[in-house]
Motif scaffolding. Structure first.
Motif, PDB file in Angstrom:
ATOM      1  N   MET A 181      -8.930   9.941  20.454  1.00 28.09           N
ATOM      2  CA  MET A 181      -8.223   9.832  21.721  1.00 28.09           C
ATOM      3  C   MET A 181      -7.733  11.184  22.229  1.00 28.09           C
ATOM      4  O   MET A 181      -7.019  11.246  23.218  1.00 28.09           O
ATOM      5  N   GLY A 239      -5.153  10.606  25.108  1.00 30.36           N
ATOM      6  CA  GLY A 239      -5.417   9.511  26.029  1.00 30.36           C
ATOM      7  C   GLY A 239      -4.472   8.352  25.826  1.00 30.36           C
ATOM      8  O   GLY A 239      -4.302   7.512  26.705  1.00 30.36           O
ATOM      9  N   THR A 278     -13.999   1.018  27.381  1.00 32.05           N
ATOM     10  CA  THR A 278     -13.084   1.114  26.244  1.00 32.05           C
ATOM     11  C   THR A 278     -11.658   0.736  26.617  1.00 32.05           C
ATOM     12  O   THR A 278     -10.878   0.314  25.758  1.00 32.05           O
ATOM     13  N   ASN A 279     -11.306   0.872  27.899  1.00 29.61           N
ATOM     14  CA  ASN A 279      -9.967   0.475  28.340  1.00 29.61           C
ATOM     15  C   ASN A 279      -9.783  -1.044  28.330  1.00 29.61           C
ATOM     16  O   ASN A 279      -8.656  -1.527  28.434  1.00 29.61           O
ATOM     17  N   GLN A 298      -3.164  12.606  31.309  1.00 29.97           N
ATOM     18  CA  GLN A 298      -3.326  11.163  31.124  1.00 29.97           C
ATOM     19  C   GLN A 298      -3.145  10.378  32.429  1.00 29.97           C
ATOM     20  O   GLN A 298      -4.009   9.563  32.780  1.00 29.97           O
ATOM     21  N   TYR A 343      -7.457  -3.426  22.167  1.00 28.69           N
ATOM     22  CA  TYR A 343      -6.838  -2.228  22.743  1.00 28.69           C
ATOM     23  C   TYR A 343      -5.324  -2.229  22.539  1.00 28.69           C
ATOM     24  O   TYR A 343      -4.660  -3.265  22.647  1.00 28.69           O
ATOM     25  N   THR A 399      -1.757   0.850  22.887  1.00 22.94           N
ATOM     26  CA  THR A 399      -1.378   2.143  23.448  1.00 22.94           C
ATOM     27  C   THR A 399      -0.184   2.736  22.714  1.00 22.94           C
ATOM     28  O   THR A 399       0.847   2.074  22.540  1.00 22.94           O
ATOM     29  N   VAL A 454      -5.984   3.161  22.230  1.00 20.27           N
ATOM     30  CA  VAL A 454      -6.810   3.053  21.024  1.00 20.27           C
ATOM     31  C   VAL A 454      -7.777   1.892  21.201  1.00 20.27           C
ATOM     32  O   VAL A 454      -7.370   0.785  21.559  1.00 20.27           O
ATOM     33  N   TRP A 455      -9.053   2.143  20.950  1.00 20.76           N
ATOM     34  CA  TRP A 455     -10.082   1.118  21.116  1.00 20.76           C
ATOM     35  C   TRP A 455     -10.915   1.039  19.842  1.00 20.76           C
ATOM     36  O   TRP A 455     -10.948   1.981  19.041  1.00 20.76           O
ATOM     37  N   CYS A 490     -11.225   6.741  28.194  1.00 20.54           N
ATOM     38  CA  CYS A 490     -10.789   8.030  27.668  1.00 20.54           C
ATOM     39  C   CYS A 490     -11.906   9.077  27.636  1.00 20.54           C
ATOM     40  O   CYS A 490     -11.719  10.204  28.092  1.00 20.54           O
ATOM     41  N   ASP A 491     -13.052   8.730  27.089  1.00 23.65           N
ATOM     42  CA  ASP A 491     -14.099   9.737  26.901  1.00 23.65           C
ATOM     43  C   ASP A 491     -14.711  10.227  28.197  1.00 23.65           C
ATOM     44  O   ASP A 491     -15.317  11.300  28.219  1.00 23.65           O
TER      45      ASP A 491
END
Length: 352
Positions: A136, A93, A109-110, A153, A115, A117, A96-97, A297-298
């Protein structure tokens, strides 16, 4: 190992880099098999830094460039972790969160307060091996080829946009701008059950691809006023949802005139300057204006991989797969010049 490293605008180098660090708890090492290139990568190359921390340390990743690009990557797990074992094929993804802030607890989470990337805020996937968090990553179905999986993605970004638009089965939807992100939005709208999808662009090649992806009607805006056609198609009711994916400064103004009373305009494309629109029209016709960024992501990445297991989008969208050591000449140059006709993928394990 080889990597594609951005030092400054116009300065993109193929370099030898040390192997990635050994995975810590919750991480695995990947052998990268495909990396997709997008407009953000090209913007960093031609006019950056905008998102890459080449001059100022990134507040969340802690990185200060140069930076290995590549935020659309898939690979094979090389080290067994908690969720995956060596040999598993996975899509990243890239974002990172933290999982703990108010936004993460709401499932946004975005929008995590910390956050960052891979490939933009820190070294990414345009290399041969990378160590990343398992959280991720999501598994790729065996029948999905690497070229198709590499679209997961950006497709997740398109599916997040569809989710944010609140489109319902039976809706009439206009996608204004059928380029890279618009294409993935159209694929997502088709899967969501939109009754009528209208793609608007000025590029015939993009419109042809939009039709193959699921657009029911295509409009060349340089020859036909989209308002006339959408009005005719809907009996003057106009679109339930209009998705602005072109990023042109007057995109919101163009989108709002295509949208019915009580409808929704979703902004996806990022304008480079100030935008113009008629606020009184939005208010008096009670049009909702929504925005969208990245993906959750999830939710969105597994949905993207499931859709790719059903549809070979690579056959419609991918122009070429290039070896890593030819990425500047064969991919970035064409994308920067505007001559690319489709998506470029990179095979980091291949040499020219």
């Amino acid at each position: 190992m080889r990597a594609v490293v951005l030092h400054a605008a116009g300065d993109l180098r193929i370099e030898e880099r040390p192997e990635p660090p050994a995975p810590r708890c919750g991480e695995v090492r990947l052998r990268v098999t495909r990396v997709g290139l997008c407009g953000t990568d090209v913007s960093e190359y031609t006019a950056g830094p905008m998102m890459t921390p080449l001059k100022t340390r990134h507040p969340n990743s802690g990185v200060l460039g140069p930076v290995v690009l590549g935020h659309e990557f898939v690979g094979v797990v090389e080290t067994t972790g908690q969720r995956f074992v060596a040999g598993d094929r996975v899509a990243a993804g890239a974002g990172v969160w933290c999982g703990n802030c108010p936004w993460c607890r709401r499932g946004q989470t975005n929008l995590c307060q910390s956050y960052w990337t891979y490939g933009l805020s820190a070294d990414g996937g345009l290399t041969q091996h990378v160590t990343v968090p398992e959280g991720m990553l999501h598994a790729i179905a065996p029948q999905v080829a690497d070229d198709n999986a590499a679209l997961a993605q950006p497709l997740a970004v398109g599916l997040h946009a569809v989710e944010r638009s609140r489109v319902r089965p039976g809706d009439v939807v206009v996608v204004h701008g059928a380029g890279a992100i618009g294409s993935f939005v159209i694929a997502g709208l088709k899967a969501a059950g939109a009754r009528l999808i209208v793609a608007v662009d000025i590029d015939h090649g993009r419109l042809e691809t939009a039709a193959k992806l699921g657009a029911d009607v295509t409009v060349d805006a340089s020859a036909t006023d989209p308002l006339d056609l959408v009005s005719e198609l809907t009996g003057r009711a106009l679109a339930d949802v209009t998705i602005e994916a072109s990023g042109v400064p007057d995109g919101l103004a163009r989108a709002q005139r295509l949208t019915r009373r009580g409808g929704t305009v979703l902004l996806v494309g990022l304008p480079k300057g100030e935008v113009s629109f008629t606020a009184s029209d939005l208010i008096l016709r009670e049009i909702d204006v929504m925005t969208t960024v990245a993906h959750a992501c999830d939710r969105n990445l597994p949905a993207a991989l499931a859709l790719l297991a059903e549809r070979d989008l690579a056959s419609l969208l991918v122009e070429r797969v290039v070896p890593l050591d030819r990425v500047v000449e064969d991919a970035f140059a064409a994308m920067a010049a505007g001559t690319a006709r489709g998506k470029f993928l990179v095979d980091p394990q291949e040499s020219s």
